[in-house]
Design a protein around this motif. Structure first.
Motif, PDB file in Angstrom:
ATOM      1  N   LEU A   1      44.816  30.738  34.964  1.00  0.00           N
ATOM      2  CA  LEU A   1      45.647  30.285  33.848  1.00  0.00           C
ATOM      3  C   LEU A   1      44.911  30.318  32.512  1.00  0.00           C
ATOM      4  O   LEU A   1      45.540  30.314  31.458  1.00  0.00           O
ATOM      5  N   SER A   2      43.593  30.351  32.554  1.00  0.00           N
ATOM      6  CA  SER A   2      42.816  30.342  31.313  1.00  0.00           C
ATOM      7  C   SER A   2      42.600  31.741  30.735  1.00  0.00           C
ATOM      8  O   SER A   2      42.090  31.880  29.620  1.00  0.00           O
ATOM      9  N   ARG A   3      43.009  32.779  31.445  1.00  0.00           N
ATOM     10  CA  ARG A   3      42.758  34.151  30.986  1.00  0.00           C
ATOM     11  C   ARG A   3      43.857  34.614  30.051  1.00  0.00           C
ATOM     12  O   ARG A   3      45.037  34.320  30.257  1.00  0.00           O
ATOM     13  N   SER A   4      43.487  35.337  29.026  1.00  0.00           N
ATOM     14  CA  SER A   4      44.439  35.796  28.019  1.00  0.00           C
ATOM     15  C   SER A   4      45.170  37.042  28.493  1.00  0.00           C
ATOM     16  O   SER A   4      44.772  37.699  29.470  1.00  0.00           O
ATOM     17  N   GLU A   5      46.223  37.396  27.767  1.00  0.00           N
ATOM     18  CA  GLU A   5      47.001  38.581  28.110  1.00  0.00           C
ATOM     19  C   GLU A   5      46.153  39.851  28.075  1.00  0.00           C
ATOM     20  O   GLU A   5      46.216  40.676  29.001  1.00  0.00           O
ATOM     21  N   PRO A   6      45.318  40.070  27.037  1.00  0.00           N
ATOM     22  CA  PRO A   6      44.454  41.261  27.057  1.00  0.00           C
ATOM     23  C   PRO A   6      43.460  41.261  28.219  1.00  0.00           C
ATOM     24  O   PRO A   6      43.180  42.317  28.801  1.00  0.00           O
ATOM     25  N   GLU A   7      42.933  40.081  28.573  1.00  0.00           N
ATOM     26  CA  GLU A   7      41.992  40.003  29.693  1.00  0.00           C
ATOM     27  C   GLU A   7      42.654  40.428  31.004  1.00  0.00           C
ATOM     28  O   GLU A   7      42.020  41.064  31.856  1.00  0.00           O
ATOM     29  N   LEU A   8      43.909  40.066  31.165  1.00  0.00           N
ATOM     30  CA  LEU A   8      44.616  40.414  32.394  1.00  0.00           C
ATOM     31  C   LEU A   8      45.063  41.872  32.426  1.00  0.00           C
ATOM     32  O   LEU A   8      45.339  42.412  33.491  1.00  0.00           O
TER      33      LEU A   8
ATOM     34  N   LEU B   1      50.763  40.439  39.934  1.00  0.00           N
ATOM     35  CA  LEU B   1      49.355  40.152  39.644  1.00  0.00           C
ATOM     36  C   LEU B   1      48.415  40.499  40.791  1.00  0.00           C
ATOM     37  O   LEU B   1      47.193  40.397  40.641  1.00  0.00           O
ATOM     38  N   THR B   2      48.960  40.896  41.939  1.00  0.00           N
ATOM     39  CA  THR B   2      48.082  41.096  43.094  1.00  0.00           C
ATOM     40  C   THR B   2      47.005  42.169  42.901  1.00  0.00           C
ATOM     41  O   THR B   2      45.956  42.080  43.554  1.00  0.00           O
ATOM     42  N   PRO B   3      47.185  43.183  42.010  1.00  0.00           N
ATOM     43  CA  PRO B   3      46.068  44.117  41.829  1.00  0.00           C
ATOM     44  C   PRO B   3      44.815  43.480  41.249  1.00  0.00           C
ATOM     45  O   PRO B   3      43.712  44.016  41.409  1.00  0.00           O
ATOM     46  N   ILE B   4      44.956  42.335  40.588  1.00  0.00           N
ATOM     47  CA  ILE B   4      43.771  41.724  39.975  1.00  0.00           C
ATOM     48  C   ILE B   4      43.511  40.296  40.447  1.00  0.00           C
ATOM     49  O   ILE B   4      42.430  39.749  40.191  1.00  0.00           O
ATOM     50  N   ALA B   5      44.468  39.665  41.126  1.00  0.00           N
ATOM     51  CA  ALA B   5      44.284  38.281  41.564  1.00  0.00           C
ATOM     52  C   ALA B   5      45.107  38.030  42.816  1.00  0.00           C
ATOM     53  O   ALA B   5      46.275  38.394  42.866  1.00  0.00           O
TER      54      ALA B   5
END
Length: 278
Positions: free
Chosen positions: A38-45, A26-30
């Motif tokens: 934790l509230s973000r959906s799979e498509p959002e990520l 996940l480090t490229p985005i967080a």
């Protein structure tokens, strides 16, 4: 989805697993696993674009930025019975400090002068939305970001025989192994249908179900919100079923060299080596 933190202590990085079952970096985005992530959906990520993690090593605590750890005592009728206590008319609340949290496979230190270090497998609830004076338990589960495993390690002499409150038997260093991952709430339609198990040196000691809670998860969140504000990143340890050393014949408390393993359906497995505090 599953969210976790992976790597050496103090150098963990965030990973996520979606519908394809692969762990991804996940480090490229967080920069880390935080409550808002934790509230973000799979498509959002955009999981498919993230690099796959091909080698899993140590899992660290699955969340950074933990606020409060609210613990519930005597929340299973069989556990209350084995310890000789009456089922409480209201939830029993005590707190653990966030610095008791370690990874699910990290060593647990037996405190100096300890004779009665005990184990407790528990369902841990991760709060995702602020909860303040909730109107009813019906509003509570909407505040949950996800679920994970907690070992609410306890020193019973410090807790019960040394006067004052339970806190000094609950807040010794390493006394809250957490993880290995957080399973998001949408993947747990009913938190009262999960089995919990714990072994010591390969012997099954606890084998329970969250269906046997005296106060269910929704009630606990509602109840706690009447006394304190629950913020994203707060954790509720919801109590343990029967089978702890305190309630077992011979009271086989933990000693250096013991190995504790625990699991909850869908939430993975922990394993800790017990060693003396140097």
């Amino acid at each position: 989805m599953k969210f976790a933190r992976h790597g050496e202590p103090g150098h963990e990085y965030p990973i996520v697993s979606g519908a394809d079952g692969l762990w991804r970096d996940l480090t490229p985005i967080a920069p880390d696993v935080t409550p808002d992530l934790l509230s973000r959906s799979e498509p959002e990520l955009g999981l498919e674009a993230l690099p796959v993690v091909t080698r899993l090593e140590r899992f660290g605590p699955p969340l950074t930025g933990i606020g409060k750890i609210i613990c519930i005592g005597l929340n299973y009728s069989d556990h209350a019975e084995e310890t000789g206590a009456a089922p409480p008319p209201e939830p029993i609340i005590f707190l653990k400090a966030p610095d008791t949290v370690v990874g699910p496979q990290d060593d647990v230190l037996i405190p100096r002068a300890s004779r009665k270090t005990d184990w407790e497998v528990e369902l841990a609830v991760i709060i995702g939305t602020r909860a303040r004076y909730l109107t009813s338990p019906d509003d509570a589960l909407a505040c949950v970001a996800g679920y994970t495993i907690s070992n609410d390690v306890s020193e019973r002499e410090f807790q019960l025989e040394r006067g004052g409150q339970w806190d000094k038997g609950k807040n010794c260093e390493t006394f809250n192994p957490l993880g290995p991952w957080i399973l998001t709430a949408d993947e747990v339609p009913d938190p009262q249908k999960l089995n919990l198990r714990l072994w010591v040196n390969g012997h099954l000691r606890q084998n329970g179900t969250t269906a046997d809670m005296i106060f269910d998860v929704a009630h606990l969140i509602w109840y706690v919100s009447q006394f304190m504000v629950l913020n994203p990143g707060d954790v509720i340890n919801t109590g343990t079923p029967a089978g702890v050393a305190l309630g077992s014949p011979g009271r086989p408390y933990l000693r250096a060299g013991d190995v504790v393993e625990l699991e909850i359906d869908h939430l993975g497995r922990q394993r800790q080596n017990l060693r003396a505090t140097p």
